[in-house]
Design a protein around this motif. Structure first.
Motif, PDB file in Angstrom:
ATOM      1  N   ARG A 148     -22.154  19.366  97.222  1.00  0.00           N
ATOM      2  CA  ARG A 148     -21.397  18.642  98.446  1.00  0.00           C
ATOM      3  C   ARG A 148     -22.198  18.293  99.577  1.00  0.00           C
ATOM      4  O   ARG A 148     -22.302  17.420 100.238  1.00  0.00           O
ATOM      5  N   GLU A 149     -23.407  19.503  99.928  1.00  0.00           N
ATOM      6  CA  GLU A 149     -24.148  19.154 100.905  1.00  0.00           C
ATOM      7  C   GLU A 149     -24.774  18.081 100.671  1.00  0.00           C
ATOM      8  O   GLU A 149     -25.494  17.191 101.692  1.00  0.00           O
ATOM      9  N   LEU A 150     -25.383  17.838  99.501  1.00  0.00           N
ATOM     10  CA  LEU A 150     -26.461  16.621  99.114  1.00  0.00           C
ATOM     11  C   LEU A 150     -25.589  15.414  99.462  1.00  0.00           C
ATOM     12  O   LEU A 150     -26.222  14.437  99.762  1.00  0.00           O
ATOM     13  N   ASP A 151     -24.281  15.491  99.025  1.00  0.00           N
ATOM     14  CA  ASP A 151     -23.515  14.152  99.013  1.00  0.00           C
ATOM     15  C   ASP A 151     -23.328  13.945 100.530  1.00  0.00           C
ATOM     16  O   ASP A 151     -23.300  12.696 101.014  1.00  0.00           O
ATOM     17  N   ARG A 152     -23.140  15.147 101.431  1.00  0.00           N
ATOM     18  CA  ARG A 152     -23.110  14.819 102.851  1.00  0.00           C
ATOM     19  C   ARG A 152     -24.327  14.152 103.271  1.00  0.00           C
ATOM     20  O   ARG A 152     -24.101  13.133 104.144  1.00  0.00           O
ATOM     21  N   ILE A 153     -25.271  14.422 102.968  1.00  0.00           N
ATOM     22  CA  ILE A 153     -26.571  13.877 103.486  1.00  0.00           C
ATOM     23  C   ILE A 153     -26.784  12.453 103.044  1.00  0.00           C
ATOM     24  O   ILE A 153     -27.209  11.561 103.737  1.00  0.00           O
ATOM     25  N   ASP A 154     -26.191  12.013 101.934  1.00  0.00           N
ATOM     26  CA  ASP A 154     -26.038  10.879 101.134  1.00  0.00           C
ATOM     27  C   ASP A 154     -25.244   9.995 101.900  1.00  0.00           C
ATOM     28  O   ASP A 154     -25.691   8.877 102.284  1.00  0.00           O
ATOM     29  N   THR A 155     -24.085  10.477 102.411  1.00  0.00           N
ATOM     30  CA  THR A 155     -23.200   9.905 103.201  1.00  0.00           C
ATOM     31  C   THR A 155     -23.628   9.425 104.493  1.00  0.00           C
ATOM     32  O   THR A 155     -23.133   8.280 104.983  1.00  0.00           O
ATOM     33  N   GLN A 156     -24.167  10.498 105.271  1.00  0.00           N
ATOM     34  CA  GLN A 156     -24.643  10.116 106.696  1.00  0.00           C
ATOM     35  C   GLN A 156     -25.728   8.990 106.585  1.00  0.00           C
ATOM     36  O   GLN A 156     -25.713   8.113 107.530  1.00  0.00           O
ATOM     37  N   VAL A 157     -26.575   9.193 105.333  1.00  0.00           N
ATOM     38  CA  VAL A 157     -27.684   8.070 105.492  1.00  0.00           C
ATOM     39  C   VAL A 157     -27.065   7.018 105.065  1.00  0.00           C
ATOM     40  O   VAL A 157     -27.466   5.793 105.718  1.00  0.00           O
ATOM     41  N   SER A 158     -26.361   6.845 104.277  1.00  0.00           N
ATOM     42  CA  SER A 158     -25.444   5.706 103.939  1.00  0.00           C
ATOM     43  C   SER A 158     -24.558   4.844 105.305  1.00  0.00           C
ATOM     44  O   SER A 158     -24.631   3.772 105.511  1.00  0.00           O
ATOM     45  N   ARG A 159     -24.015   5.935 105.970  1.00  0.00           N
ATOM     46  CA  ARG A 159     -23.418   5.347 107.408  1.00  0.00           C
ATOM     47  C   ARG A 159     -24.522   4.677 108.160  1.00  0.00           C
ATOM     48  O   ARG A 159     -24.187   3.900 108.686  1.00  0.00           O
ATOM     49  N   PHE A 160     -25.721   5.405 108.236  1.00  0.00           N
ATOM     50  CA  PHE A 160     -26.663   5.149 109.221  1.00  0.00           C
ATOM     51  C   PHE A 160     -27.018   3.800 108.647  1.00  0.00           C
ATOM     52  O   PHE A 160     -27.315   2.896 109.468  1.00  0.00           O
ATOM     53  N   GLN A 161     -27.374   3.657 107.400  1.00  0.00           N
ATOM     54  CA  GLN A 161     -27.684   2.162 106.861  1.00  0.00           C
ATOM     55  C   GLN A 161     -26.662   1.078 107.156  1.00  0.00           C
ATOM     56  O   GLN A 161     -27.001   0.226 107.357  1.00  0.00           O
ATOM     57  N   PHE A 162     -25.526   1.748 107.004  1.00  0.00           N
ATOM     58  CA  PHE A 162     -24.084   0.754 107.287  1.00  0.00           C
ATOM     59  C   PHE A 162     -24.120   0.241 108.622  1.00  0.00           C
ATOM     60  O   PHE A 162     -24.125  -1.103 108.763  1.00  0.00           O
ATOM     61  N   LEU A 163     -24.491   1.322 109.417  1.00  0.00           N
ATOM     62  CA  LEU A 163     -24.518   0.766 111.224  1.00  0.00           C
ATOM     63  C   LEU A 163     -25.700  -0.284 111.261  1.00  0.00           C
ATOM     64  O   LEU A 163     -25.536  -1.200 111.999  1.00  0.00           O
ATOM     65  N   ILE A 164     -26.881   0.050 110.434  1.00  0.00           N
ATOM     66  CA  ILE A 164     -27.987  -0.612 110.876  1.00  0.00           C
ATOM     67  C   ILE A 164     -27.869  -1.873 110.214  1.00  0.00           C
ATOM     68  O   ILE A 164     -28.155  -2.976 110.663  1.00  0.00           O
ATOM     69  N   ASP A 165     -27.284  -1.867 109.023  1.00  0.00           N
ATOM     70  CA  ASP A 165     -26.788  -3.347 108.274  1.00  0.00           C
ATOM     71  C   ASP A 165     -25.996  -4.213 109.194  1.00  0.00           C
ATOM     72  O   ASP A 165     -26.201  -5.494 109.296  1.00  0.00           O
ATOM     73  N   GLN A 166     -24.940  -3.560 109.650  1.00  0.00           N
ATOM     74  CA  GLN A 166     -23.804  -4.328 110.642  1.00  0.00           C
ATOM     75  C   GLN A 166     -24.615  -4.961 111.803  1.00  0.00           C
ATOM     76  O   GLN A 166     -24.718  -6.218 112.124  1.00  0.00           O
ATOM     77  N   ARG A 167     -25.605  -4.161 112.248  1.00  0.00           N
ATOM     78  CA  ARG A 167     -26.164  -4.685 113.644  1.00  0.00           C
ATOM     79  C   ARG A 167     -27.227  -5.806 113.179  1.00  0.00           C
ATOM     80  O   ARG A 167     -27.306  -6.765 113.931  1.00  0.00           O
ATOM     81  N   THR A 168     -27.784  -5.569 112.165  1.00  0.00           N
ATOM     82  CA  THR A 168     -28.892  -6.334 111.604  1.00  0.00           C
ATOM     83  C   THR A 168     -28.230  -7.691 111.123  1.00  0.00           C
ATOM     84  O   THR A 168     -28.739  -8.748 111.620  1.00  0.00           O
ATOM     85  N   GLU A 169     -27.039  -7.889 110.675  1.00  0.00           N
ATOM     86  CA  GLU A 169     -26.294  -8.911 110.201  1.00  0.00           C
ATOM     87  C   GLU A 169     -25.945  -9.555 111.427  1.00  0.00           C
ATOM     88  O   GLU A 169     -26.013 -10.912 111.432  1.00  0.00           O
ATOM     89  N   SER A 170     -25.368  -8.987 112.178  1.00  0.00           N
ATOM     90  CA  SER A 170     -24.849  -9.567 113.455  1.00  0.00           C
ATOM     91  C   SER A 170     -26.108 -10.358 114.272  1.00  0.00           C
ATOM     92  O   SER A 170     -26.085 -11.486 114.964  1.00  0.00           O
ATOM     93  N   ALA A 171     -26.991  -9.593 114.585  1.00  0.00           N
ATOM     94  CA  ALA A 171     -28.405  -9.942 115.086  1.00  0.00           C
ATOM     95  C   ALA A 171     -28.895 -11.243 114.256  1.00  0.00           C
ATOM     96  O   ALA A 171     -29.100 -12.306 114.961  1.00  0.00           O
ATOM     97  N   VAL A 172     -28.754 -11.120 112.782  1.00  0.00           N
ATOM     98  CA  VAL A 172     -29.580 -12.450 112.168  1.00  0.00           C
ATOM     99  C   VAL A 172     -28.429 -13.578 112.315  1.00  0.00           C
ATOM    100  O   VAL A 172     -28.913 -14.658 112.364  1.00  0.00           O
TER     101      VAL A 172
END
Length: 602
Positions: A148-172
C-alpha cells in the motif's frame, strides 16, 4: 492634399504597420518560446518523478532479493542506492528550481516521505536478515502494508504529474492561443500594409500621378513642337502635379504671347516695308496726280480694316476736296471747309469715338459713325490736306488699334511728299512765272507753246494766239509812278488769267506785252474773245493811293492755225498783227493776214 503629404502619411503608416507587425511576430515568437518552455519543463518533471518512482522500485527489488536469497551483492547494491539518495528537501529543491509550484511540491513531498518510510522498512528488513530473521525480513517487505505504501508513493507521484500536466496544458493552451492571436494580428497588419501599398499605387501613382502626367506629357510634346494652341487639361489638383500643370500653363501663355509678339513684329516689319516702298514711290512722284495714285494703291494695303479718303486743300475755294478714296467710305463728305474738321482746327489727330469721348467732326454724315479717324497733313506749320479713315463694315474692331498706329506714319509720309511737291511747284513757278502778275514767263510760254503745238497737230484742232500790248503804258509810270504801272500790269494779268477755261494759258511776254494761247479756238472765235478781253480791260477801275487811274486800253494781234501758217510761226505772226494794230491807232484787235505772215517769215 499634396502628393508629398499623402506619400509621407502613407510612408509613416506603412512603417508603423510594419513595426507593429514585427512586434506582433516577436510576441508570437515569445509565446511559442513559452509553450516550448512549458513542454520542456513538463519533460524535466516527468524525468525527475520517474527517477523517484524508479528509485523506490529498484531499492525495493534489491531489498526483497536480499531477503529472499541472502545474496550480499543485493545488499551492496542496496547500500549503494541508499548512499546516493538525498534527503527530501534536497530532492525537492531540484524540482523547485525547475519551476514546480508549492502546491505541486506539497503533493510530491508527501510521496517522498512515503518513500523515506519505505526506506526505513527496507533497512529494518535488512537488519532482520542480517540478524538471521529471514522470515521477519520477508514479512516486512512482502506485506500488504508495504504494497500500500508503494501504491501511495505512486499515487502522490501521479498526482504531482497530474498537477504538472494541468499547468502545462493550460500554459501551452494560453501560449498557443496567444501565438495564434498574435500571428493573426501580424497577418492582418501585413494585409493592411499590402492594401495600403496597393492603394498608394492605384490612387497616388495611377490616379494622382500617372494619369495626369500622361495627359500633361502630350501637352508638353505639342508645346515642344511650338503648338501653343494646345488646350490644357483641367486638373483641380492642389499638389505637385497641379503646380506642374500651372507651370506648363504659364509656359503656354508665354509661348502664345511670344507668338503674338512675333506676329506683331512680322506685321510691323511688313508694314514698315510697305511704308518704305510707298515713300520711295511718293518721292518719285512728279505731280499731285501721281501722288494720289500712289496713296490710293498703298493705303488699303497698309490699313486694310479702314476705308478712307485723301483730301487736298484747295486754296482758291478754301475747302478740303477729295483727291481719291479707297474701300468705299461713306461717313465723310467729299468736300467741306477746313473748320468743319476738328483735326484741322487742332492740328493733330482726332478720334471722336473709342476709349475717350470726343466731339465728332461736322463733315461726318449719319447718326452712327464707324470709328472715324482724321489725320491732318501738315508740314512746317502749313496744312496741305487731310487723311480720313473709318472702320469698314464687318471689320474686326480689335484689329483697328494695331492698324491705327500706321495711320499717322502714313499721314506723315504723305505730308512730306505733298510738301516736296509744293516746294517743287513753288520753285518751278518761281522759275517759270512772272513774280509781278503771277502769269507764266517767256520760258513757260516756250514750253507751253511747244506742248500745245504738238497737241494741235495730233488732234487736228486750231490753235489761236493773242499778242497784247498796253497802250501808252509809259504815261502811267510818268504820271503816277512805277507802282501805278505795276498795278495796271497786275490788273491786266488778272483779266487774262481768267480769259480761258484752261489754266496757265496767259503769259507776260516782257514789259507791258502779254501773250494768250487759245487751244481749240478758230480765228473768228478767238477774235470775239479778244474783243471781250479788250472791252473788259477798258472797263477796269484801278485805284492807286486812293486815286482812280484813267482807263486802260490795249492793242491785240491775233494769229491762228492753220489759217495763218504753221504753229511754229504762230507767235511771230501774232506779233506782226500787233505791230499793225499799234500803227493803226491802238485800242483795237487786228487779225493777221497772209502778208503779215510772209513779212514775218522774211
Amino acid at each position: 492634399m499634396r502628393i508629398a503629404t499623402i506619400t509621407n502619411w502613407a510612408y509613416g503608416a506603412t512603417v508603423l504597420l510594419t513595426v507593429m507587425s514585427g512586434v506582433t511576430m516577436l510576441l508570437a515568437s515569445g509565446a511559442e518560446d513559452r509553450e516550448r518552455a512549458a513542454v520542456e519543463q513538463r519533460a524535466r518533471f516527468d524525468e525527475l518523478t520517474s527517477t523517484l518512482r524508479d528509485d523506490s522500485l529498484r531499492m525495493t527489488e534489491q531489498a526483497r532479493s536480499y531477503a529472499v536469497g541472502g545474496n550480499p551483492a543485493h545488499l551492496a547494491a542496496w547500500n549503494g542506492e541508499a548512499g546516493r539518495l538525498k534527503n527530501v528537501e534536497e530532492r525537492l529543491s531540484h524540482l523547485k528550481d525547475t519551476g514546480a509550484l508549492p502546491s505541486e511540491l506539497t503533493a510530491l513531498r508527501l510521496g517522498l516521505h512515503w518513500s523515506d518510510a519505505l526506506l526505513d522498512e527496507q533497512k529494518a528488513a535488512i537488519d532482520a536478515m542480517s540478524a538471521g530473521e529471514a522470515g521477519t525480513a520477508r514479512k516486512i517487505l512482502f506485506s500488504n502494508e508495504y504494497e500500500r505504501e508503494l501504491d501511495r508513493i505512486d499515487t502522490q507521484v501521479s498526482r504531482f504529474q497530474f498537477l504538472i500536466d494541468q499547468r502545462t496544458e493550460s500554459a501551452v493552451a494560453e501560449a498557443t492561443k496567444a501565438t495564434r492571436m498574435l500571428r493573426s494580428m501580424s497577418e492582418v497588419m501585413v494585409g493592411i500594409t499590402a492594401l495600403l501599398f496597393l492603394c498608394v499605387l492605384y490612387f497616388i501613382l495611377k490616379q494622382r500621378i500617372l494619369r495626369p502626367v500622361v495627359r500633361l506629357s502630350d501637352v508638353v510634346s505639342r508645346l515642344a513642337a511650338e503648338d501653343f494652341e494646345v488646350p490644357l487639361p483641367e486638373l483641380g489638383q492642389v499638389d505637385e502635379i497641379g503646380d506642374m500643370a500651372q507651370a506648363i500653363g504659364i509656359f503656354r501663355e508665354n509661348g502664345l504671347e511670344r507668338q503674338r509678339l512675333e506676329r506683331e513684329r512680322d506685321t510691323d516689319r511688313s508694314m514698315r516695308d510697305l511704308l518704305s516702298r510707298m515713300t520711295q514711290r511718293l518721292q518719285g512722284c512728279g505731280s499731285t496726280e501721281d501722288l494720289v495714285g500712289v496713296v490710293a494703291r498703298f493705303a488699303p494695303e497698309i490699313a486694310p480694316v479702314f476705308a478712307g479718303r485723301l483730301y487736298i486743300f484747295d486754296e482758291r475755294r478754301n475747302s478740303m476736296t477729295e483727291a481719291c478714296n479707297w474701300l468705299s467710305p461713306h461717313d465723310s463728305r467729299e468736300e467741306f471747309p477746313p473748320n468743319a474738321c476738328w483735326a484741322l482746327r487742332r492740328g493733330q489727330t482726332h478720334r471722336p469715338e473709342g476709349e475717350l469721348i470726343d466731339i465728332p467732326c461736322a463733315h461726318l454724315d449719319g447718326p452712327k459713325y464707324h470709328r472715324p479717324i482724321c489725320v491732318p497733313l501738315t508740314a512746317q506749320g502749313e496744312t496741305m490736306g487731310l487723311l480720313y479713315f473709318e472702320l469698314r463694315d464687318g471689320a474686326d474692331e480689335d484689329s483697328a488699334n494695331p492698324a491705327g498706329k500706321y495711320v499717322e506714319m502714313l499721314a506723315e509720309n504723305i505730308s512730306l511728299a505733298l510738301a516736296n511737291l509744293r516746294l517743287r511747284d513753288t520753285l518751278r513757278d518761281m522759275a517759270m512765272a512772272d513774280p509781278l502778275t503771277g502769269l507764266g514767263n517767256r520760258r513757260q510760254l516756250d514750253a507751253m507753246l511747244k506742248t500745245q503745238t504738238i497737241e494741235a497737230d495730233r488732234n487736228g484742232l486750231p490753235l489761236s494766239c493773242l499778242m497784247i500790248d498796253v497802250d501808252h503804258f509809259k504815261r502811267f509810270n510818268d504820271e503816277h509812278g512805277h507802282d501805278a504801272g505795276d498795278a495796271v500790269l497786275r490788273a491786266v494779268g488778272s483779266v487774262l488769267a481768267n480769259a480761258t477755261r484752261e489754266e496757265g494759258m496767259a503769259f507776260r511776254y516782257g514789259g507791258e506785252e502779254f501773250v494768250l494761247l487759245m487751244p481749240g479756238f478758230d480765228t473768228e472765235t478767238a477774235r470775239k474773245r479778244a474783243e471781250k478781253i479788250r472791252q473788259k480791260i477798258f472797263e477796269l477801275k484801278i485805284d492807286h493811293h486812293q486815286k482812280s487811274l484813267r482807263s486802260v486800253t490795249i492793242s491785240i494781234g491775233l494769229a491762228s492755225t492753220p489759217d495763218h501758217g504753221r504753229p511754229d510761226a504762230l507767235l511771230r505772226t501774232a506779233d506782226a498783227a500787233l505791230l499793225r494794230a499799234k500803227a493803226e491807232g491802238r485800242d483795237r484787235v487786228l487779225v493777221a493776214n497772209i502778208r503779215d505772215t510772209t513779212s514775218a517769215a522774211a
